[in-house]
Design a protein around this motif. Structure first.
Motif, PDB file in Angstrom:
ATOM      1  N   GLY A  56      42.992 -44.841  11.638  1.00  0.00           N
ATOM      2  CA  GLY A  56      43.812 -44.270  10.577  1.00  0.00           C
ATOM      3  C   GLY A  56      42.963 -43.622   9.495  1.00  0.00           C
ATOM      4  O   GLY A  56      43.479 -42.965   8.592  1.00  0.00           O
ATOM      5  N   ARG A  57      41.654 -43.821   9.592  1.00  0.00           N
ATOM      6  CA  ARG A  57      40.770 -43.249   8.584  1.00  0.00           C
ATOM      7  C   ARG A  57      40.366 -41.817   8.961  1.00  0.00           C
ATOM      8  O   ARG A  57      40.179 -40.964   8.112  1.00  0.00           O
ATOM      9  CB  ARG A  57      39.523 -44.128   8.449  1.00  0.00           C
ATOM     10  N   ALA A  58      40.207 -41.578  10.265  1.00  0.00           N
ATOM     11  CA  ALA A  58      39.737 -40.264  10.718  1.00  0.00           C
ATOM     12  C   ALA A  58      40.831 -39.205  10.604  1.00  0.00           C
ATOM     13  O   ALA A  58      42.022 -39.512  10.695  1.00  0.00           O
ATOM     14  CB  ALA A  58      39.257 -40.357  12.169  1.00  0.00           C
ATOM     15  N   TRP A  59      40.390 -37.999  10.407  1.00  0.00           N
ATOM     16  CA  TRP A  59      41.303 -36.842  10.412  1.00  0.00           C
ATOM     17  C   TRP A  59      41.238 -36.253  11.821  1.00  0.00           C
ATOM     18  O   TRP A  59      40.171 -35.846  12.280  1.00  0.00           O
ATOM     19  CB  TRP A  59      40.831 -35.833   9.374  1.00  0.00           C
ATOM     20  N   ARG A  60      42.372 -36.232  12.500  1.00  0.00           N
ATOM     21  CA  ARG A  60      42.410 -35.751  13.886  1.00  0.00           C
ATOM     22  C   ARG A  60      42.907 -34.310  13.903  1.00  0.00           C
ATOM     23  O   ARG A  60      44.026 -34.039  13.481  1.00  0.00           O
ATOM     24  CB  ARG A  60      43.334 -36.652  14.716  1.00  0.00           C
ATOM     25  N   VAL A  61      42.065 -33.461  14.398  1.00  0.00           N
ATOM     26  CA  VAL A  61      42.382 -32.034  14.406  1.00  0.00           C
ATOM     27  C   VAL A  61      42.400 -31.520  15.842  1.00  0.00           C
ATOM     28  O   VAL A  61      41.382 -31.597  16.543  1.00  0.00           O
ATOM     29  CB  VAL A  61      41.342 -31.240  13.574  1.00  0.00           C
ATOM     30  N   GLY A  62      43.533 -31.036  16.280  1.00  0.00           N
ATOM     31  CA  GLY A  62      43.646 -30.464  17.621  1.00  0.00           C
ATOM     32  C   GLY A  62      43.317 -28.981  17.583  1.00  0.00           C
ATOM     33  O   GLY A  62      43.695 -28.281  16.642  1.00  0.00           O
ATOM     34  N   VAL A  63      42.597 -28.515  18.574  1.00  0.00           N
ATOM     35  CA  VAL A  63      42.281 -27.093  18.698  1.00  0.00           C
ATOM     36  C   VAL A  63      42.779 -26.649  20.062  1.00  0.00           C
ATOM     37  O   VAL A  63      42.281 -27.106  21.093  1.00  0.00           O
ATOM     38  CB  VAL A  63      40.763 -26.839  18.564  1.00  0.00           C
ATOM     39  N   THR A  64      43.796 -25.801  20.051  1.00  0.00           N
ATOM     40  CA  THR A  64      44.377 -25.402  21.332  1.00  0.00           C
ATOM     41  C   THR A  64      44.598 -23.895  21.358  1.00  0.00           C
ATOM     42  O   THR A  64      44.475 -23.216  20.340  1.00  0.00           O
ATOM     43  CB  THR A  64      45.679 -26.198  21.614  1.00  0.00           C
ATOM     44  N   GLY A  65      44.907 -23.370  22.525  1.00  0.00           N
ATOM     45  CA  GLY A  65      45.085 -21.932  22.676  1.00  0.00           C
ATOM     46  C   GLY A  65      44.789 -21.544  24.113  1.00  0.00           C
ATOM     47  O   GLY A  65      44.373 -22.375  24.910  1.00  0.00           O
ATOM     48  N   PRO A  66      45.008 -20.261  24.434  1.00  0.00           N
ATOM     49  CA  PRO A  66      44.849 -19.836  25.821  1.00  0.00           C
ATOM     50  C   PRO A  66      43.407 -19.987  26.327  1.00  0.00           C
ATOM     51  O   PRO A  66      42.483 -20.071  25.512  1.00  0.00           O
ATOM     52  CB  PRO A  66      45.246 -18.351  25.794  1.00  0.00           C
ATOM     53  N   PRO A  67      43.225 -20.016  27.649  1.00  0.00           N
ATOM     54  CA  PRO A  67      41.882 -20.118  28.219  1.00  0.00           C
ATOM     55  C   PRO A  67      40.989 -18.991  27.711  1.00  0.00           C
ATOM     56  O   PRO A  67      41.425 -17.845  27.600  1.00  0.00           O
ATOM     57  CB  PRO A  67      42.106 -19.965  29.732  1.00  0.00           C
ATOM     58  N   GLY A  68      39.786 -19.325  27.338  1.00  0.00           N
ATOM     59  CA  GLY A  68      38.813 -18.314  26.951  1.00  0.00           C
ATOM     60  C   GLY A  68      38.996 -17.741  25.550  1.00  0.00           C
ATOM     61  O   GLY A  68      38.349 -16.757  25.185  1.00  0.00           O
ATOM     62  N   ALA A  69      39.860 -18.349  24.737  1.00  0.00           N
ATOM     63  CA  ALA A  69      40.122 -17.815  23.398  1.00  0.00           C
ATOM     64  C   ALA A  69      38.941 -18.030  22.445  1.00  0.00           C
ATOM     65  O   ALA A  69      38.917 -17.456  21.355  1.00  0.00           O
ATOM     66  CB  ALA A  69      41.382 -18.449  22.814  1.00  0.00           C
ATOM     67  N   GLY A  70      38.017 -18.869  22.869  1.00  0.00           N
ATOM     68  CA  GLY A  70      36.875 -19.172  22.006  1.00  0.00           C
ATOM     69  C   GLY A  70      37.029 -20.514  21.305  1.00  0.00           C
ATOM     70  O   GLY A  70      36.390 -20.767  20.283  1.00  0.00           O
ATOM     71  N   LYS A  71      37.842 -21.385  21.880  1.00  0.00           N
ATOM     72  CA  LYS A  71      38.087 -22.696  21.277  1.00  0.00           C
ATOM     73  C   LYS A  71      36.790 -23.496  21.143  1.00  0.00           C
ATOM     74  O   LYS A  71      36.494 -24.040  20.082  1.00  0.00           O
ATOM     75  CB  LYS A  71      39.108 -23.484  22.113  1.00  0.00           C
TER      76      LYS A  71
END
Ligand SMILES: Nc1nc2c(ncn2[C@@H]2O[C@H](COP(=O)(O)OP(=O)(O)OP(=O)(O)O)[C@@H](O)[C@H]2O)c(=O)[nH]1
Ligand SMILES: [Mg+2]
Length: 333
Positions: A56-71
């Motif tokens: 509960g202390r950590a900030w969870r950040v999702g990074v999503t998007g199409p294949p090859g977008a540079g994620k």
């Protein structure tokens, strides 16, 4: 919970932030969830339960998007930005070699190698083949491990293709959707269901032509949908440009979060998912799969009725001799 089991030794090592323990713990939850037993992590469920009160202390950040977008390129830059302000970072890259995408896992590792010497960064690829719900549980449990181990930020990269992977976005606090000019227009993102999960949009590869057009189209589409549209920022991750703006937009989202409400909503969703997965498994393990096959085969085609068959299966007691098998998910905690 009257008879909570003793805390597994591995949990203590994770809580002490020991890297090898973190790696082992993630392997345990990944393997268990990948067996298609999302509602029953075998020994790993006791581990997750032991760690959960320390999350509960950590900030969870999702990074999503199409294949090859540079994620991955962007995630790498974000790691740099968070490190620069003194935060420790865990990275979970959900294995892009899933049946949906067939992307390059090796590429992620190569790029992330520059963090190998930095104790404040832990990078891990996650492969939860099979069960759809299992992917979310594996990712969420991996985040729990990193959170409990004390990482300030946990970044979760997933390819935004397919419901199972988009569901992973629901397991994070803040979701960054990365789009690129060549991935088509905003309509594409809408089709993929990415609009619903985005808290911040990043149009990456802004060094390419047409980026401006995508930004305008996206803003327009977003404002048509809702008054309070998520912000759209641009970046060129490859050239390390615009990353500060991405971080600012992410920070602003975090600042507006009701952390406790988010956490509770996530827990409700997760428990529901675990119950449903377990339920489904038990239902079909009770000899009902065979009963269904027999019933279909025995009926004259003119008498086959899907709803009646479903009702009959639901009403029939499970065959008592069949154990709701644990499918080999018993393993060390
Ligand atoms: N021109 C340009 N290329 C970029 C930029 N960011 C990433 N790339 C390139 O785009 C390609 C894909 O980058 P990745 O970071 O692997 O993309 P990804 O979204 O993680 O890919 P998957 O995980 O396979 O879906 C690589 O060749 C990168 O060098 C950018 O800002 N501009
Ligand atoms: Mg990637």
């Amino acid at each position: 919970m009257p008879d909570a089991p003793d805390r597994p030794a591995l949990a203590d090592d994770v809580l002490a932030g020991r890297r090898r323990a973190v790696a082992r713990a993630i392997t345990a939850v990944e393997t268990a969830a990948g067996d298609g037993a999302a509602g029953d992590l075998g020994g790993a469920d006791a581990l997750v339960d032991a760690l959960y009160p320390h999350t509960g202390r950590a900030w969870r950040v999702g990074v999503t998007g199409p294949p090859g977008a540079g994620k991955s390129t962007l995630v790498d830059r974000l790691v740099g930005a968070f490190r620069a302000r003194g935060q420790t970072v865990g990275v979970v890259a959900v294995d892009p070699s899933s049946p949906f995408t067939g992307g390059a896992l090796l590429g992620d590792r190569v790029r992330m190698d520059r963090w190998a010497e930095d104790d404040g960064v832990f990078v891990r690829s996650l492969a939860a083949r099979g069960a759809l719900g299992g992917l979310s549980e594996a990712a969420e449990a991996a985040c729990d491990v990193l959170d409990a181990a004390g990482y300030d930020v946990v970044l979760v990269e997933t390819v935004g293709v397919g419901q199972g992977e988009i569901d992973v976005a629901e397991t994070t606090d803040t979701t960054l959707v990365v789009l690129v000019p060549e991935s088509g227009d905003a309509v594409q993102a809408m089709k993929a269901g990415l609009m619903e999960v985005a808290d911040v949009f990043c149009v990456n590869k802004a060094d390419k032509p047409e980026a401006g057009r995508l930004v305008r189209a996206l803003r327009q589409a977003l404002h048509l949908r809702a008054a309070a549209a998520p912000p759209v920022v641009t970046a060129s991750a490859l050239n390390d440009e615009g990353v500060g703006g991405v971080v600012e937009a992410l920070d602003a989202h975090r600042a507006g979060l009701d952390a406790e409400a988010t956490r509770e909503a996530r827990l409700r969703r997760r428990v529901r998912r675990l119950v449903e997965a377990q339920w489904r498994r038990q239902f079909w393990a009770g000899g009902r799969g065979a009963a269904l096959a027999d019933a279909v085969a025995a009926l004259d085609p003119a008498e086959r009725a899907p709803h009646r068959l479903a009702a009959r299966l639901l009403a029939a007691p499970p065959a008592p001799s069949v154990e709701p098998g644990r499918g080999g998910v018993e393993r060390e905690a």
